[in-house]
Scaffold this motif. Structure first.
Motif, short mmCIF file in Angstrom:
data_model
loop_
_atom_site.label_atom_id
_atom_site.label_comp_id
_atom_site.label_asym_id
_atom_site.label_seq_id
_atom_site.Cartn_x
_atom_site.Cartn_y
_atom_site.Cartn_z
N TYR A 160 -10.95 2.45 6.18
CA TYR A 160 -10.31 1.27 6.74
C TYR A 160 -10.35 1.31 8.27
O TYR A 160 -10.24 2.38 8.87
CB TYR A 160 -8.85 1.17 6.29
CG TYR A 160 -8.68 1.05 4.80
CD1 TYR A 160 -9.09 -0.09 4.12
CD2 TYR A 160 -8.10 2.07 4.06
CE1 TYR A 160 -8.94 -0.21 2.75
CE2 TYR A 160 -7.94 1.97 2.68
CZ TYR A 160 -8.36 0.83 2.04
OH TYR A 160 -8.21 0.72 0.68
N ARG A 186 -11.78 -3.19 5.09
CA ARG A 186 -12.43 -2.11 4.37
C ARG A 186 -13.91 -2.11 4.71
O ARG A 186 -14.59 -3.12 4.55
CB ARG A 186 -12.24 -2.26 2.86
CG ARG A 186 -12.96 -1.17 2.10
CD ARG A 186 -12.60 -1.07 0.66
NE ARG A 186 -13.40 -0.02 0.03
CZ ARG A 186 -13.20 0.43 -1.21
NH1 ARG A 186 -12.23 -0.08 -1.94
NH2 ARG A 186 -13.97 1.38 -1.70
N ALA A 222 -11.85 5.10 0.29
CA ALA A 222 -12.17 3.93 1.10
C ALA A 222 -11.94 4.22 2.58
O ALA A 222 -11.09 5.02 2.96
CB ALA A 222 -11.31 2.75 0.67
N TYR A 248 -6.33 -5.08 8.67
CA TYR A 248 -7.23 -3.94 8.46
C TYR A 248 -8.35 -4.37 7.52
O TYR A 248 -8.14 -5.15 6.59
CB TYR A 248 -6.47 -2.75 7.87
CG TYR A 248 -5.58 -2.09 8.90
CD1 TYR A 248 -5.97 -0.94 9.56
CD2 TYR A 248 -4.35 -2.65 9.24
CE1 TYR A 248 -5.17 -0.35 10.52
CE2 TYR A 248 -3.54 -2.08 10.21
CZ TYR A 248 -3.95 -0.93 10.84
OH TYR A 248 -3.16 -0.35 11.80
N TYR A 304 0.84 -1.18 0.00
CA TYR A 304 0.00 0.00 0.00
C TYR A 304 0.88 1.23 0.00
O TYR A 304 1.80 1.36 0.79
CB TYR A 304 -0.93 0.01 1.21
CG TYR A 304 -2.15 -0.82 0.99
CD1 TYR A 304 -3.33 -0.24 0.58
CD2 TYR A 304 -2.09 -2.20 1.15
CE1 TYR A 304 -4.47 -1.01 0.35
CE2 TYR A 304 -3.22 -2.97 0.92
CZ TYR A 304 -4.39 -2.37 0.53
OH TYR A 304 -5.49 -3.13 0.30
N TYR A 321 -11.89 -7.99 4.19
CA TYR A 321 -10.44 -7.77 4.37
C TYR A 321 -9.93 -6.75 3.37
O TYR A 321 -10.25 -6.81 2.18
CB TYR A 321 -9.72 -9.10 4.21
CG TYR A 321 -8.22 -9.04 4.37
CD1 TYR A 321 -7.63 -8.39 5.46
CD2 TYR A 321 -7.38 -9.63 3.42
CE1 TYR A 321 -6.26 -8.35 5.61
CE2 TYR A 321 -6.00 -9.61 3.57
CZ TYR A 321 -5.45 -8.95 4.66
OH TYR A 321 -4.07 -8.90 4.80
N SER A 322 -9.12 -5.81 3.83
CA SER A 322 -8.60 -4.75 2.96
C SER A 322 -7.49 -5.22 2.05
O SER A 322 -7.17 -4.56 1.06
CB SER A 322 -8.06 -3.60 3.83
OG SER A 322 -6.88 -4.02 4.50
#
Length: 477
Positions: A72, A246, A70, A244, A3, A118-119
């Motif tokens: 999180y 979403r 988004a 983390y 990320y 799940y992110s």
């Protein structure tokens, strides 16, 4: 999945501006990725020493929603051998797809599940394939208002007497695997079976309230069904990684929420579903984050009484941030400042599997006289951050990590460009610049509490690593 840096909320609308601009129009300034110095051309470099300290700040706003971005939330309990433990729980509201009690007329409710998508990102040491943690869901007893300001340290009341679910064990490593429900694959995430009588004790009255107030159905629903909390079932169970999730999506398994399964009493064989989902425009939420660091090395940084520390640390908020004082601005040689860059160098002895920040962002701390018109102790944007509605300042601000060769040694540094701030300070007769450095601005949709770095401070014994302000200037002669 890697990320990249997510922009502070104040810059979230700047993408369009970036596409319409090609770069900085101020030719006297040098891009943060370039470090020229050539005495023959009248370009020189020098440096100023820095005074550094590490402080703890738990005032991160974790309830920020920006349309189009988004949202999180971290859920888990993890240990960092330097920074200590972090425990995170998500609290969020839901709204019904169909806000009417009639949806269950002539139907039998069979079961219900809570879904956390799940992110794709887990912070920490993710190598352990057997790492697992237990999650449990609870009802909120305290209303969360949409678009309200909630800090990470706040505690909201939950119904701990009647849990909404039993504890379930989740394998962190396998979170990336897709969910399979009735033979069909869905987006990866957590699927928690709910205690049906407990769920219906609030869901049915909430739907009745919504039915009786069709003009404000969502609000009426949430006044009864105040929200859900998902947290670690036992905070003594600690792993080395924290996942983390979403929160917002547009389908059953891509948004956080509750799915209720039922069947018709008229003989139809189909399984029917009703969805109660998170929507950032209509639902309050926040990430409750607690840190414990008393028995860990970072505590020595927080409690240091040294005038200038040799080691400094930084985390995504809430957590450690870096305080930097740069004296001697008025002593810089006369001429044109082409580059003024605060350089922080990572200490290789502390490099491990915990990811470093993608970008460090500076804010200036007022001394009551500088910058003009500011209050002492207040934090303000540095001159180099403007315009706030554009991404182009980052060409100068930098703040990202890169490799630099010093005396034949390759080191990893974070380089934060502040040439306009230095020029403003010098022009006003101010001799000292005081900065706070953070991973992100307080109030963010980023991964709350993730990322960390340990760098050399202004008093580090090795000058190759020592924090400094590097200045490139052009002679007026």
């Amino acid at each position: 999945m890697k990320y990249r840096f997510r922009l502070p909320v104040i810059l979230a609308t700047a993408v369009v501006a970036l596409l319409s601009q090609t770069g900085c129009k101020e030719n006297t300034l040098i891009n943060s990725q370039v470090s020229p110095s050539d005495n023959k051309l009248g370009v020189y470099d020098t440096s100023l020493s820095c005074i550094t300290h590490t402080y703890y700040d738990d005032t991160a706003i974790t309830s920020v929603h920006v349309s189009g971005l988004a949202t999180y939330q971290g859920v888990g309990s993890m240990e960092d051998p330097f920074f200590g433990t972090m425990n995170a729980a998500t609290h969020f509201q839901v709204v019904p797809v169909n806000a009417s009690i009639a949806v269950f007329t002539d139907k039998t409710i069979d079961s219900a599940v809570l879904v956390l998508p799940y992110s794709g990102f887990t912070y920490g040491d993710t190598a352990d394939q057997n790492a697992s943690i237990s999650y449990q869901a609870f009802f909120m007893n305290e209303l969360l208002a949409a678009n309200s300001v909630i800090y990470s340290y706040e505690t909201k009341q939950i119904d701990a007497v009647r849990p909404l679910s039993e504890p379930i064990s989740v394998n962190i490593y396998k979170l990336k695997d897709s969910l399979q429900v009735a033979g069909k694959k869905y987006q990866p995430g957590v699927r928690m079976k709910l205690n049906l009588p407990v769920l219906l004790s609030r869901l049915q009255p909430a739907l009745t309230a919504a039915t009786n107030a069709p003009a404000t159905a969502n609000t009426a629903f949430q006044e009864v069904f105040k929200g859900v909390c998902v947290k670690v079932a036992d905070t003594r169970q600690v792993t080395s990684a924290l996942p983390y999730f979403r929160m917002d999506g547009n389908s059953d398994y891509s948004s956080a929420g509750i799915i209720v399964y039922s069947h018709s009493n008229t003989g139809a064989a189909d399984t029917l579903t009703q969805r109660y989902f998170f929507n950032g425009e209509n639902c309050g939420f926040y990430n409750k984050v607690s840190r414990s660091y008393g028995r860990y090395p970072v505590s020595n940084l927080y409690n240091s009484t040294q005038v200038n520390d040799s080691i400094i640390g930084l985390q995504n908020q809430p957590g450690a941030y870096i305080d930097v004082v740069i004296p001697g601005i008025s002593s810089l040689p006369s001429g044109v400042i082409n580059k003024a860059e605060l350089q922080l160098t990572l200490l290789p002895a502390y490099t491990n599997k915990f990811e470093s920040p993608e970008r460090i962002f500076p804010r200036i701390v007022s001394n009551g006289r500088y910058p003009d018109g500011t209050s002492a102790g207040g934090r303000y944007n540095v001159a180099d951050a403007y315009p706030l509605t554009s991404l182009t300042p980052f060409a100068i601000l930098g703040g990202t990590q890169r490799e630099v060769v010093r005396s034949g040694v390759t080191v990893n540094t974070y380089n934060i460009g502040i040439p306009r701030e230095v020029m403003r300070s010098r022009a006003s007769g101010n001799d000292t610049i005081h900065l706070n450095l953070r991973n992100v601005i307080s109030g963010t949709q980023d991964f709350i509490g993730a990322y960390r770095m340990i760098a050399a401070g202004g008093n580090h014994p090795n000058p190759l690593y020592r924090a400094k302000l590097f200045v490139v200037y052009s002679s007026l002669k």
